[in-house]
Design an enzyme around this catalytic site. Structure first.
Site, mmCIF file in Angstrom:
data_model
loop_
_atom_site.group_PDB
_atom_site.id
_atom_site.type_symbol
_atom_site.label_atom_id
_atom_site.label_comp_id
_atom_site.label_asym_id
_atom_site.label_seq_id
_atom_site.Cartn_x
_atom_site.Cartn_y
_atom_site.Cartn_z
ATOM 1 C CE LYS A 82 -3.515 1.888 2.465
ATOM 2 N NZ LYS A 82 -4.442 2.156 3.650
ATOM 3 C CB SER A 118 -7.801 3.217 3.748
ATOM 4 O OG SER A 118 -6.741 3.078 3.784
ATOM 5 C CB SER A 134 -7.769 0.949 6.003
ATOM 6 O OG SER A 134 -8.589 2.143 5.676
HETATM 7 N N1 GLN Z 1 -12.946 3.692 7.198
HETATM 8 C C1 GLN Z 1 -11.668 4.409 8.289
HETATM 9 C C2 GLN Z 1 -11.676 5.395 8.292
HETATM 10 O O1 GLN Z 1 -11.588 6.029 7.154
HETATM 11 C C3 GLN Z 1 -10.875 3.606 8.003
HETATM 12 C C4 GLN Z 1 -9.277 4.008 7.736
HETATM 13 C C5 GLN Z 1 -8.169 2.872 8.061
HETATM 14 O O2 GLN Z 1 -8.056 2.183 8.663
HETATM 15 N N2 GLN Z 1 -7.309 3.704 7.455
HETATM 16 O O3 GLN Z 1 -11.064 6.574 8.919
#
Ligand code: GLN
Length: 481
Positions: free
Chosen positions: A78, A153, A177
């Site tokens: 990532k 994400s 994420s």
């Molecule tokens: N969807 C969550 C957020 O927007 C998780 C993001 C993540 O785990 N980086 O914060």
């Protein structure tokens, strides 16, 4: 013709001369080039990966008995995990042109065991989002249905595994994420305990929540990568000195163990939960009971507090972490001349950051501001402590916890982007593990009548990855029956 099903089988094929690392890399490069429309990769290290594959092939021929645990394993990163001498952008314009000068500890360990990094993967900007619609470099498409989001994400990392563009990927999980996109893409997504894997070289979003996580096709592959990347690191004092288990070889041990499992009543009865997901999980509970496991519904009254608590604390931490991207120390610098210092900062940051990131920085600055600090930040910290206490209590009576991973399967592009509250609320089942620090995994067990996959989430006490993986492997076997 090369095909991939598990790392174990791949390593066996390599040692029996049935395939080569070069053949594997070429296979994934071909897949990547025919799946460009998915936009999973921001950069592919084709020539480099082939070169490393050739070196590994030679090493193995010369010395077949001393190959690394991830010899020739083709892996994607990532775009928030740094890889020396390679670009990194956190899918943001703010970091455009940045090149890493050192390796993240996780990357260093992967390379030491023979892994081949094939490229860096698209994601939501600074890992903020649940749909991958917040990348400065375009959305990633779900390979199962191109009109639907891959989740976020770490959307690119999930789709890369889903669509056969690499064997495993590293993502980051601050509030789901890794698990949520794994659920949306029908693969395994593992978030280790907070402090299990070093965050050195991981771009910070919310430092007391962030963990590097793993995407794979099966539990054993994720376990193997975890075994390699986990453990103490002199560069990150938040990493635990709790010994790292032999996660892979332990998966099949204890195979007769019957588990005592809790399930939050309020989670399964939440009005936001899709009816089919609810039914499927109840069916799994029945199956598990018939296999001799004990599963009990327990009350958990805090569920509705976890999303607000998560978004207050993570935005607060993000506003502080991202302050370094000011156009002077790091990041995009405005070309505008003749502006005073504060206008210079404002311009540079407004030009560099996307809307969602700006929103979160402002929200975080607000909850930390003098007049509101106690009402929001301090209160949220107290709720976090309460949640930790309640979780400890539950795990004093149960081995594991099960929950849905997400409230509904992958939604269509644009469906939730107009309503941030709805988008945030869909994180209800994943942010819990990050708030309390425990490990969690999403297992690709089900298919919805709309054709999309979805998963079951298994959570374990701190540093009990071993038990979580053993049980997960059993659950996947039940699925296969
Ligand atoms: N969807 C969550 C957020 O927007 C998780 C993001 C993540 O785990 N980086 O914060």
């Amino acid at each position: 013709m090369f095909s991939f099903s598990s790392i174990e089988e791949y390593l066996r094929d390599l040692l029996h001369g049935r395939t080569t690392c070069k053949e594997a890399v070429q296979y994934f490069l071909d897949n990547i080039s025919s799946a460009q429309h998915l936009n999973a990769f921001l950069e592919v290290y084709g020539a480099e990966a082939l070169q490393r594959a050739a070196e590994l092939d030679q090493q193995r021929q010369e010395n077949p008995n001393s190959i690394g645990k991830l010899h020739g394993v083709v892996i994607g990163l990532k775009d928030v995990i740094i890889y020396k001498n390679h670009k990194l952008s956190a899918a943001s314009k703010v970091l455009e042109g940045y090149e890493a000068v050192y390796n993240a500890t996780a990357v260093e360990r992967l390379l030491a065991e023979g892994a081949i990094v094939i490229g860096r993967q698209n994601c939501d900007e600074f890992a903020m989002g649940s749909s991958n619609e917040n990348s400065a470099f375009g959305k990633v498409l779900n390979a199962k249905d191109n009109t639907r989001v891959p989740g976020g994400s770490s959307g690119g990392s999930a789709v890369a595994v889903q669509a056969g563009l690499c064997m495993v990927s590293l993502g980051s999980d601050t509030g789901g994420s890794v698990r949520q996109p794994a659920d949306f893409c029908g693969i395994v997504g593992l978030k280790p305990s907070y402090g299990r894997v070093s965050r050195y070289g991981l771009i910070a979003y919310a430092s007391s929540f962030d963990q590097i996580g793993i995407f794979g096709h099966n539990v054993a592959d994720a376990a193997l990568v975890l075994e390699v990347v986990a453990g103490e690191d002199e560069f990150d004092s938040t990493v635990s000195n709790e010994p790292v288990g032999s996660y892979v070889s332990n998966i099949k041990s204890n195979s007769d163990k019957k588990y005592k499992i809790a399930c939050f009543r309020q989670a399964l009865e939440h009005p936001i939960l899709d009816a089919e997901i609810k039914t499927s999980i109840f069916n799994t509970i029945e199956k598990l009971k018939s296999e001799g496991h004990e599963i009990e519904m327990v009350d958990f009254d805090y569920l509705d507090y976890i999303v607000p608590t998560y978004y207050i604390l993570t935005t607060a931490e993000a506003s502080s972490n991202l302050s370094r991207f000011d156009g002077v120390r790091y990041g995009h610098r405005t070309k505008e001349k003749n502006v005073d210092l504060s206008a210079f900062y404002k311009k540079s940051r407004s030009e560099g950051f996307g809307i969602e990131v700006q929103k979160r920085i402002m929200l975080g600055s607000f909850v930390l501001s003098a007049g509101y600090f106690d009402a929001y930040f301090t209160k949220a910290q107290k709720v976090r402590q309460l949640l930790k206490k309640a979780t400890k209590e539950i795990f004093s009576q149960y081995d594991l916890l099960i929950m849905p991973t997400v409230t509904a399967p992958a939604f269509r592009f644009g469906e939730k982007s107009e309503d941030p509250i709805e988008m945030y609320l869909s994180d209800i089942y994943t942010v819990f593990a990050n708030l309390v620090g425990i490990p969690a995994i999403s297992l690709p067990l089900y298919q919805h009548s709309n054709g999309m996959p979805f998963g079951l989430q298994v959570l374990a006490p701190m540093f009990k990855e071993d038990e979580m993986l053993q049980f997960s492997d059993k659950v996947m076997e039940i699925k296969a029956l």
